[in-house]
Design an enzyme around this catalytic site. Structure first.
Site, short mmCIF file in Angstrom:
data_model
loop_
_atom_site.label_atom_id
_atom_site.label_comp_id
_atom_site.label_asym_id
_atom_site.label_seq_id
_atom_site.Cartn_x
_atom_site.Cartn_y
_atom_site.Cartn_z
N CYS A 23 28.07 21.24 19.90
CA CYS A 23 28.15 19.98 20.66
C CYS A 23 29.01 18.95 20.44
CB CYS A 23 26.42 19.68 21.03
SG CYS A 23 25.92 19.21 19.34
N GLU A 74 18.72 16.20 21.43
CA GLU A 74 20.45 16.18 21.24
C GLU A 74 21.11 17.13 22.12
OE1 GLU A 74 24.19 17.55 18.37
OE2 GLU A 74 22.07 17.57 17.68
#
Length: 403
Positions: free
Chosen positions: A262, A228
């Site tokens: 993020c 990720e």
């Protein structure tokens, strides 16, 4: 060599941790592999029982763990407690549902019986970031343990205390010795851990650059990897949106974990017709957030996690101002006496293609406002990026929102 944990509120060293030598790392990997040979044969009910105990311990220790987070990476206490509660919930979730998720799946073929069976992989290395030091690990560890795997953790260097507290919780929950272990190593050693024959897979949450390196190293060993990486999520505000609601949600979304996420909103693409109204309300919402001591109940935003990251963020802000962006809020390092990592909410308007912020991920409490001519132009700008992850559209017209 040592790994240093530094309080981002005042720059004081919390603790020095001695790095594990490669000999120690090799022994830990071997011990976790031996633990897995038995762990893979345990029943789902045994695994679930230990995961539920883990959830209980997390809730019992949530204030203690939130305090550790506040000290090591600056997360406000109330947010730290919420993070620990979320970790407890993910342990309970996989304890309740893991066996069902991993049941054999019958597949219709011409054979007499065909099915997919899910079997444990073995030892999995997790390379995790500092921004959610417990959640990032537990969202991997809970399903991994329930599936019969074992784990090794290489955590970010500034949250070694958090990493070791997780190792202790797993031990206290009754898991067999060495089913989960922390490796106190620097990033240069990760490639050697991936290459170890007992390590069967690796997962990383972090920057695109780090993800590329890990993916390459795993591919060279023909090992599985799950990544990720970074994001620059667009939030599009169309002319028919509820502007007050949009401004409120956008401020909340940008300042999740002090903007150090993020999946936080980062680019605010506003149709020209409502830009002035949105920016005024958005600025008021951002300015209302209180930056300060993470132990103060009134604090919304603590310091950034590290001084160097705060300085890098400030440099990004200055570079974009020099490139033509306008700073309408923040953009200054607070004048405190201590060697701190604080940065107050900041808004840059007039962001255009060619400016650094148009292409880069901004990781911190800095919002970027980009003007769009109309709906189609807003969508074009949102898609004009190499980043993925998420997006949001504010509109009262469902047909526009589905574009």
């Amino acid at each position: 060599m040592s790994i240093q944990s530094v309080n981002p509120v005042n720059g004081k060293v919390i603790k020095n941790y001695k790095e594990h030598s490669w000999n120690q790392v090799s022994k830990k990997i071997a011990a976790t592999h031996l633990a897995w040979l038995n762990w893979q044969n345990t029943s789902f009910s045994e695994r679930a029982s230990m995961l539920r105990k883990t959830a209980e311990l997390l809730l019992q220790r949530k204030k203690e763990l939130a305090t550790l987070m506040a000290t090591e990476m600056g997360k406000p206490i109330k947010d730290g407690i919420a993070e620990i509660e979320k970790c407890a919930s993910v342990c309970d979730y996989y304890a309740d549902n893991g066996e069902t998720f991993l049941k054999d799946e019958i597949i219709e073929t011409e054979a007499s019986r065909s099915y997919v069976s899910f079997r444990p992989l073995g030892v999995v290395l997790a390379v995790m970031p500092w921004n959610f030091p417990y959640w990032q690990l537990f969202r991997f560890l809970a399903p991994a343990l329930m599936a019969g795997n074992c784990g090794l953790l290489k955590h970010a260097s500034n949250v070694s205390g958090c990493a070791l507290s997780i190792e202790q919780i797993i031990k206290d929950a009754g898991f067999p010795a060495n089913v989960f272990q922390v490796l106190l190593i620097n990033s240069k050693v990760v490639k050697d851990v991936i290459a170890h024959p007992a390590v069967k897979a690796v997962t990383l949450t972090g920057s695109t650059e780090a993800g590329i390196q890990v993916a390459q190293q795993a591919a060279q060993q023909l090992k599985k990897s799950v990544l990720e990486l970074g994001g620059s999520d667009p939030y599009i505000i169309l002319e028919d949106a509820d502007i007050g609601l949009a401004a409120d949600i956008c401020a909340q979304s940008r300042l999740i974990n002090n903007g150090q996420s993020c999946i936080a909103a980062k680019r605010f693409i506003v149709v020209k017709k409502v830009e002035k109204e949105f920016v005024a309300l958005f600025k008021a919402k951002m300015a209302a957030r209180i930056t300060g001591d993470p132990f103060d109940a009134n604090t919304n935003l603590g310091p950034m996690s590290r001084l160097d990251l705060r300085d890098e963020l400030h440099q990004q802000v200055q570079e974009n101002i020099m490139a033509g962006a306008k700073c309408i809020l923040g953009g200054q390092i607070p004048d405190y006496k201590s060697k701190h990592a604080f940065y107050t909410p900041t808004i840059l308007t007039g962001i255009k293609k060619g400016m650094p912020a148009y292409e880069e991920e901004i990781f911190g409490p800095v919002a970027l406002v980009i003007s769009a001519k109309n709906t189609d132009d807003a969508i074009r700008i949102a898609n004009d990026t190499s980043f993925g992850l998420g997006a949001a559209v504010f509109t009262k017209d469902g047909s526009l929102g589905s574009k």
